[in-house]
Motif scaffolding. Structure first.
Motif, PDB file in Angstrom:
ATOM      1  N   UNK A  19      38.876  -8.549  58.878  1.00 30.93           N
ATOM      2  CA  UNK A  19      37.909  -8.480  59.387  1.00 30.93           C
ATOM      3  C   UNK A  19      36.754  -9.229  58.629  1.00 30.93           C
ATOM      4  N   UNK A  20      35.596  -9.383  59.357  1.00 32.10           N
ATOM      5  CA  UNK A  20      34.353 -10.659  58.625  1.00 32.10           C
ATOM      6  C   UNK A  20      34.171  -9.833  59.426  1.00 32.10           C
ATOM      7  N   UNK A  21      32.367  -9.517  58.753  1.00 31.59           N
ATOM      8  CA  UNK A  21      30.991  -8.413  58.978  1.00 31.59           C
ATOM      9  C   UNK A  21      29.883  -9.137  58.015  1.00 31.59           C
ATOM     10  N   UNK A  22      29.309  -9.980  59.067  1.00 27.14           N
ATOM     11  CA  UNK A  22      28.293 -11.081  57.989  1.00 27.14           C
ATOM     12  C   UNK A  22      27.020  -9.894  58.323  1.00 27.14           C
ATOM     13  N   UNK A  65      31.260 -10.490  54.401  1.00 22.93           N
ATOM     14  CA  UNK A  65      31.850  -9.959  53.749  1.00 22.93           C
ATOM     15  C   UNK A  65      33.417  -9.211  54.200  1.00 22.93           C
ATOM     16  N   UNK A 106      30.087 -10.012  63.673  1.00 20.44           N
ATOM     17  CA  UNK A 106      31.479  -9.695  63.461  1.00 20.44           C
ATOM     18  C   UNK A 106      32.750 -10.470  63.989  1.00 20.44           C
ATOM     19  N   UNK A 107      34.140 -10.386  63.190  1.00 16.11           N
ATOM     20  CA  UNK A 107      35.041 -10.851  64.029  1.00 16.11           C
ATOM     21  C   UNK A 107      35.710 -10.447  63.397  1.00 16.11           C
ATOM     22  N   UNK A 108      37.762 -10.407  64.107  1.00  9.96           N
ATOM     23  CA  UNK A 108      38.666  -9.731  63.428  1.00  9.96           C
ATOM     24  C   UNK A 108      39.620 -11.193  63.510  1.00  9.96           C
TER      25      UNK A 108
END
Lengths: 312, 135
Positions: free
Chosen positions: A220-223, A233, A276-278
């Motif tokens: 998971x990527x959260x900016x 993160x 946000x991304x997966x």
């Protein structure tokens, strides 16, 4: 507080953006006018630089201001009249939320791009080492010459950091020359949750590999903004060692190994929005005796379509 | 717009849908007098929640009324929307993706009035916890 309407716009935000754009347009326009009209009547232009530089600055500022003004105007109109409505969403392969990859055919399947190629790492770290060491060692020369002891300690720390960057750059250059890029190919792209794919690993050169590890990761990527910085993160929600093998040998002509990778049936699909991304990744680690080790990730895509029955 | 209330009624009442299915229902509109509607939209929208800055989008939607249409003090408008293929409802560690059926209405004067119901969109919707509170 009620969250904002999905896809909705804020009329106040739009108005603020329009107001914020006005100084840009005014300043840019003034700069452009100054480039055309000589400051002293009858004096003529001192040089072309007096015309071109203000004109370029004026154009950039006016352009940025106009873009902000139009964005603000659109936001205000949207807020007043509601969002543009779509009767049917696009299929996943045309949806902007699904990551787009350029599909490259390899020897055994689809070739995946590395997170950072060996050449890019070598060039990037070399430039960083050159700039950092150029400045810090240049400054160190002057403080040593002037015998400023406190300055020597402070600048010396920067110099030591520069040496570490230089070491990393040297390691990356050696990695590029002695090992080169690893190549990962997969038998199908994209893949559904619950499906399996075959992974093929190629390595340039001819040398023994002490240990190879291939892992399947879902990240998971959260900016988010923190003050003036933008921080990303990351968190692994799925980690699985696919293969761990010792005593292999790199051979330019053939894959050094292949393995089956099963995507969990309850997996979340690949997803990428603005903040946000997966992401689904294959992480390859190679321990190579007498040469720099390799550790890189290769992204592939999991589609939002279930072909097999759910096993949850 | 003062005095305007909206409520959403979903057919079946399950609030769990698979991608490609249809969400059907009605929007009950109440006002103490006849009023002119600038717009009344019903949308299926998603928004993220978690560590990252919020992303949100109205994936599909339909305008139930608008353009200054005269509305009676109480009426119900029906709607039917096709559920998008993605993104699925997701409850991760850093990221959560929530879906809502929302109705947003505005008279010729005054502010927008809205009502939202959280739903789940997933190929295995029974395995996903349904949010209870308004998002």
């Amino acid at each position: 507080m009620k969250p904002k309407r999905p896809g909705g716009a804020n009329a106040v935000g739009g108005g603020c953006l329009m107001a914020f754009s006005l100084p840009f347009i005014g300043f840019g326009g003034a700069a452009m006018a100054a480039s055309i009209v000589p400051s002293i009547p009858g004096a003529g232009y001192a040089s072309w630089a007096n015309v071109i530089i203000p004109a370029i600055f004026g154009l950039i500022f006016t352009g940025v201001g106009l873009v902000m003004f139009i964005a603000g105007l659109r936001a205000m109109r949207t807020a007043r009249g509601g969002v543009a409505l779509v009767a049917e969403a696009p299929p996943w392969d045309a949806n902007p939320l699904f990551p787009k990859f350029k599909q490259v055919r390899g020897r055994r399947g689809f070739r995946l791009s590395p997170g950072a190629s060996a050449l890019a790492k070598a060039i990037g770290l070399s430039i960083a080492a050159l700039i950092w060491n150029g400045i810090s060692w240049g400054a160190l020369f002057f403080v040593v010459r002037d015998r400023e002891f406190i300055g020597m300690i402070c600048v010396g720390i920067f110099g030591l950091i520069g040496l570490l960057i230089l070491y990393a750059a040297g390691h990356a250059i050696l990695g590029y020359i002695l090992v080169g890029d690893s190549r990962v190919e997969i038998s199908r792209d994209p893949v559904s949750p619950g499906e399996s794919l075959r992974v093929f690993i190629f390595q340039k050169g001819s040398f023994p590999i002490e240990k190879l590890t291939l892992r399947l990761l879902c990240q998971e990527e959260a900016r988010y903004r923190q003050g003036t910085d933008t921080v990303t993160a990351k968190n692994l929600v799925h980690e699985e060692t696919i293969v761990e093998r010792e005593g292999l040998r790199a051979d330019s002509g053939a894959p050094i190994m292949d393995a089956d990778v099963a995507i969990p049936a309850d997996a979340m699909h690949s997803f990428k929005s603005s903040n946000n991304g997966v992401r689904w990744l294959l992480e390859l680690s190679l321990v190579i005796p007498g040469r720099p080790d390799v550790k890189d990730t290769f992204e592939f895509r999991v589609i939002p379509e279930v072909k097999s029955s759910w096993r949850v | 717009m003062e005095g305007l209330t909206l409520s959403i009624r979903l057919d079946g009442g399950e609030r769990r849908y698979t991608p490609g299915a249809f969400v059907g229902g009605g929007v009950v509109v109440r006002h103490f007098e006849a009023w002119q509607c600038k717009y009344m939209d019903v949308t299926l929208g998603w928004r993220t929640e978690g560590r990252g800055d919020e992303d949100c989008q109205a994936a599909v939607g339909v305008r139930l009324a608008g353009g200054g249409e005269e509305m009676s003090p109480q009426n119900e408008r029906k709607f039917r929307l096709k559920v998008p293929q993605m993104p699925w409802t997701y409850h991760g560690v850093l990221i959560k993706i929530h879906w809502v059926v929302g109705v947003y209405a505005r008279g010729m004067r005054g502010k927008e009035v809205s009502e939202e119901i959280p739903i789940v969109i997933h190929p295995n919707p029974a395995g996903i916890q349904l949010p209870t509170a308004s998002l």
